[in-house]
Every structure is written in structure tokens, then in C-alpha cells.
Design an enzyme around this catalytic site. Sequence first.
Site: not given
Length: 583
Positions: A51, A113-114, A163, A481
Site C-alpha cells: 500500500e 478484525f482489521q 463495508k 548520506m
Amino acid sequence: MAEKSGADILVECLVDLGVEVVFGYPGGAVLPIYDALFNHPTIRHVLVRHEQGATHMAEGYARSTGKPGVVLVTSGPGATNAVTGITDALMDSIPMIVITGQVPTQLIGTDAFQEADTVGITRHCTKHNYLVKDPAKLAQVIHEAFHIATTGRPGPVVIDIPKNVQIATAPYARPEPKVHASYRPQTRADAAAIDAAVEMLAAAERPVLYTGGGVINSGPQASALLRELAALTGAPVTSTLMGLGAFPASSPQWLGMLGMHGTYEANWAMNQADLILCVGARFDDRVTGRLDAFAPNSRKVHIDIDRSSINKIVDVDVAVVADVASALDDMIALWKQRGHQKGDLGDWWARIAGWRAKRSLDYAENGVEIMPQRAIADLYKACVATGKDVIITTEVGQHQMWAAQHFGFEAPNKWLTSGGLGTMGYGFPAAIGAQMGNPDSLSICIAGDASIQMNIQEMGTASQYRLPVKIFILNNEYMGMVRQWQELTYESRYSNSYSDSLPDFVKLGEAYGWTGIRIEGPQELESGIRQMLETEGPVIVDCRVAKLSNCFPMIPSGAAHTDMLLDPNQIAGVMSDEAKALV
């Protein structure tokens, strides 16, 4: 009006708003949306591998096309994986819409969940965010989100959709444009501020046009107007890292980039100027150096669409709150109306010529190792020779600064880099997004051997969509760096900055179906670059450069513009604790 599901309303809105590409990754909480997108005739979905990659692709797409980037991810880890890219877009003012799935409304707050508090998590790294609980409000929210993301100072907006809202139905009609009670960005400047700015510029004996990413964000017209104002006034022009390309690098008025790794002439001109016209920049710490020594004898005019940026870091004499293009157009019109001519800047340009004579970007070569600066310079010449439209992205580190110093940009939207957040892992996905938005362009990511590994899994995305992106790795086997700062501040104690166990990038490329090229010496550089540019399809180049090269010139943290280091031998081991805290 026929009723549609929330998912169908979302897709309908995206079509109405002209969205052509969505970067995303499916999951349980967005399955209704993915079903609505199945075989869609006008919206192309790009399946990423992570993602974070989706957000950076959307950034690259947005910055190279001028259109908002759109991201679609699931709830919980899908949303949290996107947070780095969302923050990057906020810091660099990139218009982006991030659509996240959420657990059903009745489960919010139950540690389902999630489930993650996406609105809470992103509240401080978005321009605005929404949790939509009613499908009847979804269309208005989506249209409003696009308006907020793309107007004023652009930025990311998150829309969190449970959802059950995606499944529920509601009537849909395209919303009418809405006048917002609290969100009304000022795009036209106050006439008195324009008047003051023009008169100060006309009277200046040592002016500098200090430009930034706001010029590019304002659109192509702003870059054209900047060039016209520079021609009218004869003033020298410098730019932040984010503003490269707004003014042509080939112009004799171009001083190069300013700031920590800017040119000697740009930084000294800023220090000695009697007027600084700041156009779409924000006086950030990497530009100003020590604040009490920054441009001590100059008057300052600041043009910015974001009122909160005015007097935030550096106090200015005149504030011009407006869109850059609008403000420059007004200034040019007034300059001409009053018959102003170029001032006598001969003495000022003579002083600048003296600073230029330092040749601060020069570097020594030994004929055995490839100097990274040479690699960038040769890549630039080869790209120009192709005659193609070239878009350069970078990861973050030494290679990023070398690219900014040694690759000349003549037009806006051709240089894509992570400036404010400094996100390793940005460049390669951004190159994919830029290639999606500009299929006929040559999209090249200049990377380091450490940062390229942050999102290297997106090689699979480029392969799947047959995108001919190129990765040009300056491989010095270090987090360069980090190592440079350890050399400067910690007496060369290289704690965990050596990249042990690097992959064979050529074989890795071949595993993804790419062409892999290795360049190991100066005699191979020109032919290796030419092979990369002439090869159809995606290419990864492992260019082995001098391992201990440092990026110069440089202003150490906490130092003034007048304290620039030009010579690698000037690096010596200890800084004050106060300066270390600013690194």
C-alpha cells in the site's frame, strides 16, 4: 433517481470527476468496491504490491500530470501501510485522494478484525479526512474531497468507508457545486500587497527570486509567468529542491539550487541580497540554515497560497496570499503598466560571477572509480540526446542531491522527489505512477542501493503492466548520506550505515523479467547508460560508484550560508550538540 449501492456511487463519482487510474490493493473491507470496479470500461486499476507503493505511485502520477492521484486500500493494515505516503503528500502539497475500507459501522470501536481508527490516525497527516456512515452522503463527500485536495494548497484527503455503507443503497445524482462556509482559499492577491511587491522589486539593487514547489503546484502558467518576470527584471533566480524545473537550468539567470547542498553562488546571493522575492517556497530549515544569519540585510516578499506559511519561520515585509500564477500575473501587469525597466544590476551580477568562479559543483576524478556526479552528468547528457520527454524521480539520500545538482531541468513536472518528509522508498513507485500518467515519456528513477530496497517489490507491478521504467542505482554499498553525517558529526564511526549483504540487482531484475545491467568502471559508463535508454521494457542498472564520495557543497546543520563547505577535506569530526540535534 435510481438507487445505487455505496460502492457503485463511489465508482460513479470517480467517473464524474474524470478519474482514469486508481492505485490499490484489495482486502475484505473493500471487496464491494473492487466488485464495482470489475472490468470497468474507463477506470484502470493498478494492482500494487504494497500500500505504501500505491500512495507514492499516486504522488508520481499527480505531480507529473497535474491530476489528483487516487488510492484504494483496505481497512486496518491496508490503511496504516498508506500513512507514510499520505504524510509525504501532505509535506510536499500533492493532491491525492485515499479511499480506505473500514469495518461495518456497528463494529467500529470493538477492536474488530482489521479495524484501525483510520480517521484518528490520519487526522494530522491529511488536509482533511472523512468517515462516511450514510450512503446518501457519500457522493457529496467524494466531490467535496476532490475539491479540497486540488484547490488552495493541494494535499491528501482520506475517505474512510465502512463495508456496510459500501453495500447499502441510496439515490445518486451528481452533486451541484457547493460554496463552503469555512473552506475558501484565497487565490487573488490584495492589490496593495502587489503594489508594494512591485515597487520593492523595481527599487532593489541586489534582488533574488527565491522559488519553490508552489510554482509547480500552481500549474504550467505559473512557471511561464516566473520566466517572464525574471526576463523583465533581470534578477537572478534560485530554487528549492521542490521547485527545480520551474525555471530553466540553461538560463544565464539561473543560480542553481540553494540550501544545504545548493550552489555557492545561490547561497551567497541569498545572504547578500537586498530583496528576496519568495515565490511558492516556505523558508524551511534546509534552505535557511542558521536563522539569525539568514539574509540579514534583505527585505522579503513572500507569495504563498497558504496563509499559515507566512511569517511562520522567517518574518517578511510584504505578504502576498494568493495562487502563484495569479500573483505573478498581477505583478507583471503592474510592472508593465508603470513602465518599470530592468534595473542596473551590473555590480550585482559581477559579484555573482565571482561566486560562480568558485565552481562549487566541480569534483575530482581518478580514472579508476566512477564518481557519482559523473554518472548523473553522463545520464543527463544521454537523456538529452534521446530527444524524448524525460521524467526523473529519486529516492532519498546522496544520490538525490547529486541528481538535483547535476541533472538540468528545463520544464516543470519533470523532477519528482520527496522533499519535506524525505521518504526512502518514494522514487521507484513514483516513477511507475509517472509512467502510467505519461506513457510516451521516459521515466527514470535515480536511486541508492539502500533506498531502492524499500519498495523494490514494485518491480512486479511494472512487469505486470509492461511499464518501461528505468532504475539507475548509484551503488556505493552504504547508506551514503547517513555515512556522510557520521563522518561529519561522529568522527567517522559508521554505525550501521554499511549495506552488508546487498542483493545482486542484475539477477533480481532478471527474476522479475527486467533487463539487468551492471556498470563497474568509467570506461563502461557511457555504453551502459546508452544500453539502458535503448532497451525496450523495464531496466535496472547497478552502477558501482566511488564508495566514500561525499555530497558537496554543504552547509553543516546549524551553520549560516556563509559557512559553506566546498572541499571534502573540510569535513572534520565533531559538531556541537546543538548542531547535531538539527541533523
